[in-house]
Write a protein that holds these residues in place. Structure first.
Motif: not given
Length: 336
Positions: A111, A114, A119-120, A122, A141, A305, A330
């Motif tokens: 997390c 992101i 990253a976009d 999980q 998030i 996200a 995403a």
């Protein structure tokens, strides 16, 4: 399955970075290997690199070397992520020492990756409980603007081609919130409509379901759905939402025009919002078992996200599909 192929194709066309915190779990690694082979997403595996590469060799996986592998114990951004977590949770009394311990937890680390923009989305849950997957996601998030609840949406692919989009319906909540308030139900409606856009590629026509249509029955449960409909329209004035509607009034044109004349949704709905988790969960399982429908999901919706939760009984194919679905979410989140 045409829809799943569409979802995979959209993921391939706009590759997203998906974190898999359970980087040494067998089904997860096998799904990641196939995703990397097919170019569905860029994969970030969390775990010890030697262990992951050893398991890949043991299972004959040829594409794991295309993944980014992050070792919680030794990666270069370890302190940066700890500081980020400490800042995010300082009002809750988080200390830097506590944060340094938590960034060793793959679910927290994923997390934070992101949240930091590395990253976009999980996907986890093959080894972990829903609570363990959701807790760091909600802390780090958090939910999307205007949304305070997470819910479980589902793609219901039926053989009744006359309903929804050629038999496809998007439904919720089937997984998370047992008895939502009117305010929470309104948010679930809007989040489910957004899921319909992102995953089913349809403009949502959202029906707020009840055992009453437009006041045909009087009860506090009906009042809740009617109030939720009003609030949902305020929350997203451009989304087509109507209620309260019985299921047949929502789906069958002749029934809809009879019970709710003048409604743009009655008889035309492609997105169904249930008044409670109990109703939604029972309904989809009955349609799945008695009607031969395919249920894809649940997909967690309402997050800023995407973070999705797998069943611990999931298959390699389930994980592959959910990686593609997470990638689509995403893509959709970036368009808002």
């Amino acid at each position: 399955m045409d829809l799943i192929n569409e979802i995979i194709a959209r993921a391939k066309a706009d590759r997203q970075r998906i974190v898999l915190p359970e980087g040494t779990e067998e089904r997860t690694l096998k799904a990641a290997d196939q995703v990397l082979a097919d170019g569905v997403a860029d994969i970030i595996l969390i775990g010890n690199p030697e262990e992951i590469n050893g398991l890949a060799a043991q299972w004959g996986l040829k594409n794991i070397d295309k993944a980014t592998i992050i070792d919680p114990a030794s990666h270069s951004k370890k302190e940066q992520y700890a500081e980020l977590l400490c800042e995010l949770r300082k009002k809750k009394g988080m200390t830097i020492e506590e944060a340094r311990k938590l960034v060793l937890d793959p679910l927290y680390l994923g997390c934070l990756i992101i949240k930091n923009g590395d990253a976009d989305g999980q996907l986890a849950g093959a080894q972990n409980t829903t609570g363990n997957v959701l807790r760091p996601a909600l802390q780090i998030i958090k939910t999307a603007p205007g949304i305070s609840v997470v819910s479980g949406g589902m793609l219901l692919i039926t053989k009744a081609k006359e309903y929804g989009k050629d038999g496809l319906l998007v439904i919720a909540d089937v997984a998370v919130l047992p008895n939502p308030t009117a305010e929470e139900l309104a948010q679930i409606a809007v989040a489910t409509g957004r899921t319909a856009r992102v995953l089913a590629n349809v403009e949502p026509k959202v029906a707020m379901l009840s055992f009453s249509t437009k006041g045909s029955a009087k009860h506090e449960m009906v009042d809740k759905v009617a109030e939720a409909t009003r609030l949902a329209k305020e929350l997203d004035p451009e989304m087509q939402i109507d209620g309260e509607l019985q299921a047949d009034a929502a789906l069958v044109p002749s029934v809809g025009s009879s019970k709710a004349p003048g409604s743009a949704i009655a008889g035309q709905a492609n997105t169904l919002v249930f008044p409670s988790l109990e109703v939604g969960n029972i309904a989809y399982k009955l349609v799945q078992r008695l009607g031969g429908a395919e249920a894809v999901g649940p997909v967690l919706q309402g997050m800023a996200a995407p973070v999705n939760d797998l069943s611990r009984g999931c298959s390699v194919q389930d994980i592959y599909r959910m990686i593609a679905i997470t990638a689509n979410q995403a893509i959709g989140a970036k368009k808002k």
